[in-house]
Design an enzyme around this catalytic site. Structure first.
Site, PDB file in Angstrom:
ATOM      1  N   ARG A 103       0.844  -1.194   0.000  1.00  0.00           N
ATOM      2  CA  ARG A 103       0.000   0.000   0.000  1.00  0.00           C
ATOM      3  C   ARG A 103       0.879   1.245   0.000  1.00  0.00           C
ATOM      4  NH1 ARG A 103      -2.245   0.129   6.269  1.00  0.00           N
ATOM      5  NH2 ARG A 103      -0.302   0.910   7.137  1.00  0.00           N
ATOM      6  N   CYS A 107       2.652   7.535  -6.486  1.00  0.00           N
ATOM      7  CA  CYS A 107       3.369   8.805  -6.399  1.00  0.00           C
ATOM      8  C   CYS A 107       2.335   9.926  -6.301  1.00  0.00           C
ATOM      9  CB  CYS A 107       4.242   8.993  -7.636  1.00  0.00           C
ATOM     10  SG  CYS A 107       4.856  10.684  -7.722  1.00  0.00           S
ATOM     11  N   ASN A 141      -3.959   8.055   4.179  1.00  0.00           N
ATOM     12  CA  ASN A 141      -3.575   7.407   5.433  1.00  0.00           C
ATOM     13  C   ASN A 141      -2.104   7.648   5.708  1.00  0.00           C
ATOM     14  OD1 ASN A 141      -3.692   5.338   7.657  1.00  0.00           O
ATOM     15  ND2 ASN A 141      -2.286   4.291   6.289  1.00  0.00           N
ATOM     16  N   GLU A 142      -1.814   8.122   6.889  1.00  0.00           N
ATOM     17  CA  GLU A 142      -0.430   8.288   7.364  1.00  0.00           C
ATOM     18  C   GLU A 142       0.508   8.821   6.272  1.00  0.00           C
ATOM     19  OE1 GLU A 142       0.621   4.639   9.406  1.00  0.00           O
ATOM     20  OE2 GLU A 142      -0.359   5.371  11.203  1.00  0.00           O
ATOM     21  N   CYS A 148      10.385   9.908  -3.692  1.00  0.00           N
ATOM     22  CA  CYS A 148      10.063   9.335  -5.002  1.00  0.00           C
ATOM     23  C   CYS A 148      11.023   9.929  -6.017  1.00  0.00           C
ATOM     24  CB  CYS A 148       8.614   9.626  -5.380  1.00  0.00           C
ATOM     25  SG  CYS A 148       8.215   8.973  -7.009  1.00  0.00           S
ATOM     26  N   CYS A 150      10.647   9.366  -9.389  1.00  0.00           N
ATOM     27  CA  CYS A 150      10.102   9.223 -10.745  1.00  0.00           C
ATOM     28  C   CYS A 150      10.408  10.503 -11.533  1.00  0.00           C
ATOM     29  CB  CYS A 150       8.599   8.944 -10.694  1.00  0.00           C
ATOM     30  SG  CYS A 150       7.601  10.385 -10.307  1.00  0.00           S
ATOM     31  N   CYS A 153       8.652  13.652 -10.248  1.00  0.00           N
ATOM     32  CA  CYS A 153       9.200  14.183  -8.991  1.00  0.00           C
ATOM     33  C   CYS A 153      10.536  14.861  -9.232  1.00  0.00           C
ATOM     34  CB  CYS A 153       9.335  13.075  -7.953  1.00  0.00           C
ATOM     35  SG  CYS A 153       7.739  12.597  -7.292  1.00  0.00           S
ATOM     36  N   GLU A 299      -6.310   6.455  15.373  1.00  0.00           N
ATOM     37  CA  GLU A 299      -6.070   5.026  15.613  1.00  0.00           C
ATOM     38  C   GLU A 299      -5.476   4.919  17.010  1.00  0.00           C
ATOM     39  OE1 GLU A 299      -3.688   3.173  12.600  1.00  0.00           O
ATOM     40  OE2 GLU A 299      -4.851   4.090  10.989  1.00  0.00           O
ATOM     41  N   TRP A 308       4.357  -6.088  10.753  1.00  0.00           N
ATOM     42  CA  TRP A 308       5.614  -5.626  10.149  1.00  0.00           C
ATOM     43  C   TRP A 308       6.788  -6.178  10.942  1.00  0.00           C
ATOM     44  CZ3 TRP A 308       2.134  -4.218   7.157  1.00  0.00           C
ATOM     45  CH2 TRP A 308       1.108  -3.377   7.537  1.00  0.00           C
TER      46      TRP A 308
HETATM   47  C1  GAL Z   1      -1.317   2.299  11.028  1.00  0.00           C
HETATM   48  C2  GAL Z   1      -2.123   2.420   9.770  1.00  0.00           C
HETATM   49  C3  GAL Z   1      -3.288   1.457   9.756  1.00  0.00           C
HETATM   50  C4  GAL Z   1      -2.826   0.109  10.142  1.00  0.00           C
HETATM   51  C5  GAL Z   1      -2.194   0.192  11.497  1.00  0.00           C
HETATM   52  C6  GAL Z   1      -1.772  -1.143  12.029  1.00  0.00           C
HETATM   53  O1  GAL Z   1      -0.044   2.750  10.884  1.00  0.00           O
HETATM   54  O2  GAL Z   1      -2.627   3.704   9.587  1.00  0.00           O
HETATM   55  O3  GAL Z   1      -3.848   1.434   8.481  1.00  0.00           O
HETATM   56  O4  GAL Z   1      -1.945  -0.348   9.194  1.00  0.00           O
HETATM   57  O5  GAL Z   1      -1.078   1.020  11.417  1.00  0.00           O
HETATM   58  O6  GAL Z   1      -0.960  -1.845  11.219  1.00  0.00           O
END
Ligand code: GAL
Length: 656
Positions: A103, A107, A141-142, A148, A150, A153, A299, A308
């Site tokens: 995700r 760009c 998101n975030e 980049c 490309c 850019c 969040e 991750w």
């Molecule tokens: C945040 C992100 C969410 C989800 C969460 C947990 O960084 O905005 O979409 O990925 O971490 O992994």
């Protein structure tokens, strides 16, 4: 204050939507964030939109009086878009395109991507912009200050530089490309930083590239926000941010948005080493300081985190409730928990939500429902604000410049900000974390750590503050660089010499080595990482080194300047120094100290002008007892008490 959850209806069978919403409503959820990554579901083919499912979802939530935060799904373009326009993919610092299947790999400067991003956003807003259930919007998101390389850019970066410096000669001069024969003879030779460690690359180029990327990210967010506001002028628009390696310039990013929101994942495993900073109070104060207003948590920690990296331990009892209320204490007026139920599919299946894969409500959901009940009693806090006597300056430029060129082993920019934050917090002080350009006039104490990169307006702001009678604390690595990230050919701390009343005759980047300093009262403290050797002109020594070849030279100084005072801390110390230093400064400036707070207990005071509410949060794994000077009324327990007793991560709020 409202409590919400992040929900991904597209990831669940539609037969679950109603029962999920029903349980949310029963639990006390007031708001749900949806749509974040659902572009392919909303636009399965180029120009063919399907909103029927989202209509149904929003309809279900309105039936249960749950407000909706709708997201632009622009973080995850559908595969058909990459196929039709491979040029929208982001190119990494290694010059290779990012792979699809993850995700955030688009760009944001690609005009083609932007057209599609605006089109889906426009479609969403014309359909839902006037729907009363949709009360806020989240862009993407975030967002990061993306790297980049490309072609688009590169071109944009080159024009940005030409715009700033006018000519290639000026760019060569500013970047000092004469070093290592890197002179540009044609603008096309300018490249964004590469995958080599940035410390090997041109520091001026790296900092400018960060500024460029940050600006582009802010422009991207603004353009999508405008797309929403053109159709729905009253829409409240935000984006969810966080601290990451490529954190954008928060001040720029939120400048054009209506409110700040932050993704808050405080630690589930508290460090054994008491010198390690773990409290998110600093992050929360920084988020409040971006606009100087209340903010949202978009969040919030709800379960074991992972995906991750190997999974973290699960939040200990009390953390789901306590960390949410800690955010409230520091100015969050909405806290949205990530996520309602843990995903059973996809890369994030081990980043736990409130409900496990089994879909059987358990301990964490129960604690969350207790949180919702507690919050329903806290309406009185909604109209209060946080007024602080102390400010700490956070500068994105300085933050980035230290990442580009680490100064000494173990030396981190944020560490020094956090050291002061922790020290003043230990006495229950409210603290604002503010921009270098913020109005400082109402603070009794301003801490300006590591003012490394010169910014005229910031230097003027700081001088003005002291001239008008303020008490300023500066630290090592100030006045080192000009605004282009080049060293200034003057005695350190250059522009701040007069203000601190001392010169740095030499410095010693001792890294993990240790030295000792002794303050004016004979107290000894260990210091590390960096030692400025100071020669006072008008200042007096507050503390001197007690070992090494600069034994007896000042390490910390105090200087009266016009109507104000400037302290300069030339080294980095263990926490006992900052605590003792903060106590002295608070005494000098008449800031009240809450004495005897147990380690880890945090206090925030919120006021509505008539009543003060003191929020106690036990951010530790030990039980804590805090004596009160007189009996006071707890709005959590609805009783008067003369002492506060807190289990780990418990909160209590008393009316003063
Ligand atoms: C945040 C992100 C969410 C989800 C969460 C947990 O960084 O905005 O979409 O990925 O971490 O992994």
């Amino acid at each position: 204050m409202k409590i919400g959850v992040d929900y991904y209806p597209e990831q669940w069978d539609k037969s679950m939507w109603n029962s999920d919403a029903e349980l949310m409503a029963k639990t006390g959820v007031k708001l749900v964030r949806i749509g974040e990554f659902a572009w392919a579901k909303l636009e399965p083919k180029d120009g063919e939109f399907d909103f029927a499912w989202l209509d149904e979802v929003i309809q279900i939530f309105s039936k249960y009086s749950i407000e909706v935060v709708l997201c632009t799904p622009t973080n995850c373009p559908p595969l058909w878009l990459y196929e039709a326009h491979p040029e929208i993919i982001r190119i990494g610092a290694d010059g290779k395109p990012l792979q699809i299947g993850i995700r955030g790999h688009r760009c944001i400067n690609s005009p083609v991507f932007m057209e599609y991003a605006k089109r889906i956003t426009h479609q969403l807003v014309i359909r839902y912009g006037s729907n009363p259930a949709v009360t806020a919007w989240q862009i993407d998101n975030e967002l990061e200050a993306y790297h980049c390389s490309c072609d688009v850019c590169k071109e944009k970066f080159r024009s940005w530089l030409l715009d700033k410096y006018d000519t290639l000669e000026n760019i060569n001069e500013t970047f000092g490309t004469v070093v290592w024969s890197n002179e540009y003879s044609d603008v096309s030779q300018i490249q964004p930083p590469t995958a080599y460690p940035q410390a090997w690359q041109n520091p001026a180029l790296c900092l400018d590239y960060y500024r460029f990327s940050s600006e582009r990210t802010a422009m991207y967010a603004k353009e999508l926000a405008m797309t929403i506001k053109r159709e729905a002028p009253k829409a409240k628009v935000t984006t969810n941010t966080w601290f990451c390696e490529d954190a954008p310039d928060f001040y720029k990013l939120f400048n054009e948005l209506d409110f700040v929101s932050y993704d808050n994942y405080p630690p589930v495993k508290l460090p054994k080493d008491s010198e390690e900073f773990y409290s998110h109070a600093f992050h929360l104060d920084l988020m409040r300081g971006i606009k100087g207003e209340k903010f949202w948590i978009m969040e919030q920690l709800s379960g074991a985190t992972g995906s991750w990296a190997p999974m973290s331990p699960t939040p200990q009892p009390g953390m789901i409730m306590g960390y949410s209320l800690q955010a409230l204490a520091h100015g969050a007026d909405t806290v949205v928990h990530f996520r309602w139920r843990t995903a059973t599919k996809g890369a994030e299946m081990h980043w736990h939500g409130l409900i496990d894969h089994s879909n059987v409500p358990g301990r964490r959901l129960f604690e969350f429902s207790e949180l919702c009940k507690t919050v329903s009693k806290l309406g009185v806090i909604d109209t209060t604000e946080i007024i602080s006597d102390i400010a700490i300056i956070y500068s994105p430029d300085n933050d980035r410049a230290f990442k580009i060129q680490p100064q000494a082993e173990g030396f981190y920019y944020l560490e020094q900000l956090k050291a002061f934050h922790k020290a003043f917090s230990a006495y229950g002080a409210n603290i604002d974390v503010v921009s270098p350009d913020a109005d400082l006039s109402h603070y009794k104490v301003v801490v300006a750590p590591c003012m490394y990169i010169y910014k005229k307006s910031a230097a003027e702001n700081i001088y003005r503050y002291v001239i008008n009678g303020g008490t300023l604390i500066m630290t090592n690595r100030s006045g080192v660089k000009d605004s282009s990230n080049n060293c200034i050919s003057e005695v350190l701390p250059t522009v701040y010499k007069e203000l601190i009343g001392a010169e740095i005759t030499e410095y010693d980047p001792i890294g993990s080595g240790e030295r000792t300093i002794v303050d004016f009262a004979g107290n000894r403290f260990t210091c590390r990482e960096w030692c400025d050797v100071l020669n006072p002109t008008t200042a007096k020594a507050y503390a001197e080194y007690d070992d090494g070849f600069y034994r007896c030279c000042p390490a910390v100084t105090m200087n009266r300047y016009c109507s104000g005072v400037t302290y300069y801390v030339g080294t980095v110390c263990n926490s006992d120094f900052y605590k003792s230093f903060a106590a002295n400064i608070m005494k000098q400036t008449g800031i009240p100290r809450f004495k005897g707070l147990p380690d880890g207990v945090e206090i925030t005071t919120r006021t509505n002008g008539l009543d003060d509410y003191i929020i106690f949060f036990n951010n530790s794994e030990q039980n804590a007892t805090i004596g009160l000077p007189k009996a006071m009324y707890s709005i959590i327990d609805s009783v008067g008490k003369d002492k506060i007793e807190l289990k780990p991560f418990d909160i209590d709020i008393i009316r003063k």
